[in-house]
Enzyme design. Structure first.
Site, PDB file in Angstrom:
ATOM      1  N   ASN A  87       0.621  -1.206   0.149  1.00  0.00           N
ATOM      2  CA  ASN A  87       0.014  -0.257   0.005  1.00  0.00           C
ATOM      3  C   ASN A  87       0.909   1.206   0.001  1.00  0.00           C
ATOM      4  OD1 ASN A  87      -2.401   1.638   1.019  1.00  0.00           O
ATOM      5  ND2 ASN A  87      -0.960   1.829   2.569  1.00  0.00           N
ATOM      6  N   TYR A 152       1.654  10.289 -11.539  1.00  0.00           N
ATOM      7  CA  TYR A 152       1.331   9.365 -10.685  1.00  0.00           C
ATOM      8  C   TYR A 152       0.062   8.674 -11.299  1.00  0.00           C
ATOM      9  CZ  TYR A 152      -2.067   8.347  -6.841  1.00  0.00           C
ATOM     10  OH  TYR A 152      -2.611   7.358  -5.647  1.00  0.00           O
ATOM     11  N   LYS A 156       0.080   4.223 -11.225  1.00  0.00           N
ATOM     12  CA  LYS A 156      -0.993   3.536 -10.894  1.00  0.00           C
ATOM     13  C   LYS A 156      -1.544   2.261 -11.868  1.00  0.00           C
ATOM     14  CE  LYS A 156      -1.151   4.557  -6.498  1.00  0.00           C
ATOM     15  NZ  LYS A 156      -0.679   3.607  -5.204  1.00  0.00           N
ATOM     16  N   ILE A 185      -9.801   9.284  -1.092  1.00  0.00           N
ATOM     17  CA  ILE A 185     -10.172   8.854   0.281  1.00  0.00           C
ATOM     18  C   ILE A 185      -9.387  10.286   1.418  1.00  0.00           C
ATOM     19  CG2 ILE A 185      -9.645   7.153   2.226  1.00  0.00           C
ATOM     20  CD1 ILE A 185     -11.301   6.246  -0.367  1.00  0.00           C
ATOM     21  N   THR A 187      -7.411  11.238   3.648  1.00  0.00           N
ATOM     22  CA  THR A 187      -6.441  10.794   4.493  1.00  0.00           C
ATOM     23  C   THR A 187      -5.168  11.865   4.592  1.00  0.00           C
ATOM     24  OG1 THR A 187      -4.812   9.983   2.616  1.00  0.00           O
ATOM     25  CG2 THR A 187      -6.403   8.409   3.706  1.00  0.00           C
TER      26      THR A 187
HETATM   27  P1  NAP Z   1      -0.749   8.441   3.249  1.00  0.00           P
HETATM   28  O1  NAP Z   1      -1.524   8.804   4.576  1.00  0.00           O
HETATM   29  O2  NAP Z   1       0.052   9.575   2.917  1.00  0.00           O
HETATM   30  O3  NAP Z   1       0.162   6.951   3.319  1.00  0.00           O
HETATM   31  C1  NAP Z   1       1.023   7.043   2.582  1.00  0.00           C
HETATM   32  C2  NAP Z   1       1.834   5.731   3.180  1.00  0.00           C
HETATM   33  O4  NAP Z   1       2.780   5.427   2.477  1.00  0.00           O
HETATM   34  C3  NAP Z   1       2.689   6.164   4.792  1.00  0.00           C
HETATM   35  O5  NAP Z   1       2.158   5.158   5.486  1.00  0.00           O
HETATM   36  C4  NAP Z   1       3.915   6.224   4.266  1.00  0.00           C
HETATM   37  O6  NAP Z   1       4.612   5.898   5.327  1.00  0.00           O
HETATM   38  C5  NAP Z   1       4.025   5.416   3.152  1.00  0.00           C
HETATM   39  N1  NAP Z   1       5.168   5.493   2.563  1.00  0.00           N
HETATM   40  C6  NAP Z   1       5.428   6.248   1.257  1.00  0.00           C
HETATM   41  N2  NAP Z   1       6.571   6.240   0.894  1.00  0.00           N
HETATM   42  C7  NAP Z   1       7.060   5.074   1.332  1.00  0.00           C
HETATM   43  C8  NAP Z   1       8.406   4.464   1.167  1.00  0.00           C
HETATM   44  N3  NAP Z   1       9.614   4.809   0.479  1.00  0.00           N
HETATM   45  N4  NAP Z   1       8.800   3.387   1.909  1.00  0.00           N
HETATM   46  C9  NAP Z   1       7.733   2.853   2.800  1.00  0.00           C
HETATM   47  N5  NAP Z   1       6.862   3.475   2.984  1.00  0.00           N
HETATM   48  C10 NAP Z   1       6.533   4.600   2.294  1.00  0.00           C
HETATM   49  O7  NAP Z   1      -1.890   8.183   2.039  1.00  0.00           O
HETATM   50  P2  NAP Z   1      -2.945   7.293   1.899  1.00  0.00           P
HETATM   51  O8  NAP Z   1      -4.062   8.101   1.087  1.00  0.00           O
HETATM   52  O9  NAP Z   1      -3.136   6.375   3.038  1.00  0.00           O
HETATM   53  O10 NAP Z   1      -2.151   6.427   0.731  1.00  0.00           O
HETATM   54  C11 NAP Z   1      -1.849   4.980   0.785  1.00  0.00           C
HETATM   55  C12 NAP Z   1      -2.012   4.581  -0.712  1.00  0.00           C
HETATM   56  O11 NAP Z   1      -3.414   4.664  -1.419  1.00  0.00           O
HETATM   57  C13 NAP Z   1      -1.171   5.180  -1.594  1.00  0.00           C
HETATM   58  O12 NAP Z   1      -0.647   3.935  -2.515  1.00  0.00           O
HETATM   59  C14 NAP Z   1      -1.881   5.965  -2.419  1.00  0.00           C
HETATM   60  O13 NAP Z   1      -1.340   6.351  -3.851  1.00  0.00           O
HETATM   61  C15 NAP Z   1      -3.211   5.280  -2.540  1.00  0.00           C
HETATM   62  N6  NAP Z   1      -4.352   5.917  -2.970  1.00  0.00           N
HETATM   63  C16 NAP Z   1      -4.892   6.942  -2.326  1.00  0.00           C
HETATM   64  C17 NAP Z   1      -6.036   7.563  -2.464  1.00  0.00           C
HETATM   65  C18 NAP Z   1      -6.538   8.736  -1.582  1.00  0.00           C
HETATM   66  O14 NAP Z   1      -7.379   9.617  -1.989  1.00  0.00           O
HETATM   67  N7  NAP Z   1      -6.030   9.010  -0.450  1.00  0.00           N
HETATM   68  C19 NAP Z   1      -6.593   7.504  -3.627  1.00  0.00           C
HETATM   69  C20 NAP Z   1      -6.170   6.250  -4.257  1.00  0.00           C
HETATM   70  C21 NAP Z   1      -5.071   5.571  -3.859  1.00  0.00           C
HETATM   71  P3  NAP Z   1       6.055   6.490   5.886  1.00  0.00           P
HETATM   72  O15 NAP Z   1       6.116   7.882   5.647  1.00  0.00           O
HETATM   73  O16 NAP Z   1       6.102   6.378   7.394  1.00  0.00           O
HETATM   74  O17 NAP Z   1       7.379   5.951   5.123  1.00  0.00           O
END
Ligand code: NAP
Length: 249
Positions: A87, A152, A156, A185, A187
């Protein structure tokens, strides 16, 4: 999920954190991973406070040795790996004309190589116990284009391709590989992208979904729990859209 072992990358916040809680409540042994130690440790403490079982393992998904050590620590601690939720991911907001090679390399390193490398090590562990379930975080942006989010969206789409191909390569070995494709979402990622509560951009994100709102991290966690479970035993190579109807438009 009782006693199943799940590894979650990007579990220090947002979708990954909500999924870690969900699996902890369902009785799984949860390996919480990310780069931020204190956030990861507090997710573990919260799972334990509810009677669950979890450990934190710090790993940067772009670093092969970190990912190798993450999977090794999982197997060393809990004896096996049943479910992996890949994720970890980051956003990048820029039209294609402004993208630099550095932006591209950083984003693809995390969002695409991170998933590739994670799957390589997870599959090797799952083969030792006869199978497992992998779920990769894609996006609605893995299915359609979105102006201003060039690389981005490309990253994906790559996750979708990797998911389908890996599902085919391991279908006969009892390893199911699926993606979850969230709409917007609420976040930290959305806050970085669209600003704080009440911003015009947030209202725009809410209204682009037919249901009229953004999704909750727990709604993605529910979908991941389903894909990981035996209720999804005939599902592999698919991408489950959890998007309030966005992609139906
Ligand atoms: P978030 O709260 O920013 O979470 C992102 C997570 O990825 C954090 O736990 C971060 O942890 C980790 N991360 C980033 N770079 C990393 C690295 N190099 N190594 C290990 N961990 C890493 O955002 P989120 O919305 O929950 O995103 C989670 C996933 O959902 C992502 O893949 C995102 O593209 C996808 N997504 C999100 C949305 C949305 O609208 N929020 C929509 C579609 C898809 P650390 O900083 O502790 O490393």
């Amino acid at each position: 999920m009782k006693n199943k072992v799940i590894l979650i990358t990007g579990a220090t916040s947002g979708i990954g954190k909500a999924t870690a809680f969900k699996f902890g409540q369902a009785g799984a042994k949860v390996v919480v991973s990310g780069r931020r130690q204190s956030e990861g440790q507090s997710v573990v403490e919260a799972i334990k406070a509810e009677g669950g079982e979890a450990i934190f393992v710090r790993a940067d998904v772009t670093i092969e040795d970190d990912v190798k050590a993450l999977v090794s620590k999982t197997v060393e601690t809990y004896g096996r790996l049943d479910v992996a939720f890949n994720n970890a991911g980051v956003e990048h907001v820029a039209p294609i004309s402004e993208v630099t090679r550095g932006d591209y390399q950083r984003l693809f390193d995390i969002n695409v190589w991170g998933v590739t490398n994670s799957m390589q090590h997870e599959i090797a562990a799952m083969q030792k116990t006869g199978g497992g379930s992998i779920i990769n975080t894609s996006s609605i942006g893995g299915h359609v284009g979105m102006a201003g989010l060039s690389i981005y969206i490309a990253s994906k789409h790559a996750v979708e391709g990797l998911t389908k191909t890996t599902a085919l390569e391991y279908a006969k070995e009892g390893i199911r590989v699926n993606a979850v494709a969230p709409g917007a979402i609420d976040t930290d990622m959305v806050t970085r992208f669209a600003g704080e509560e009440g911003s015009e951009m947030r209202a725009g994100l809410a209204s682009m979904h037919p249901v009229g709102r953004m999704g909750r991290d727990t709604e993605i966690a529910d979908a991941v729990l389903f894909l990981a479970s035996d209720a999804a035993s005939f599902i592999t190579g698919t991408s489950l859209k959890v998007d309030g109807g966005f992609l139906a438009q």
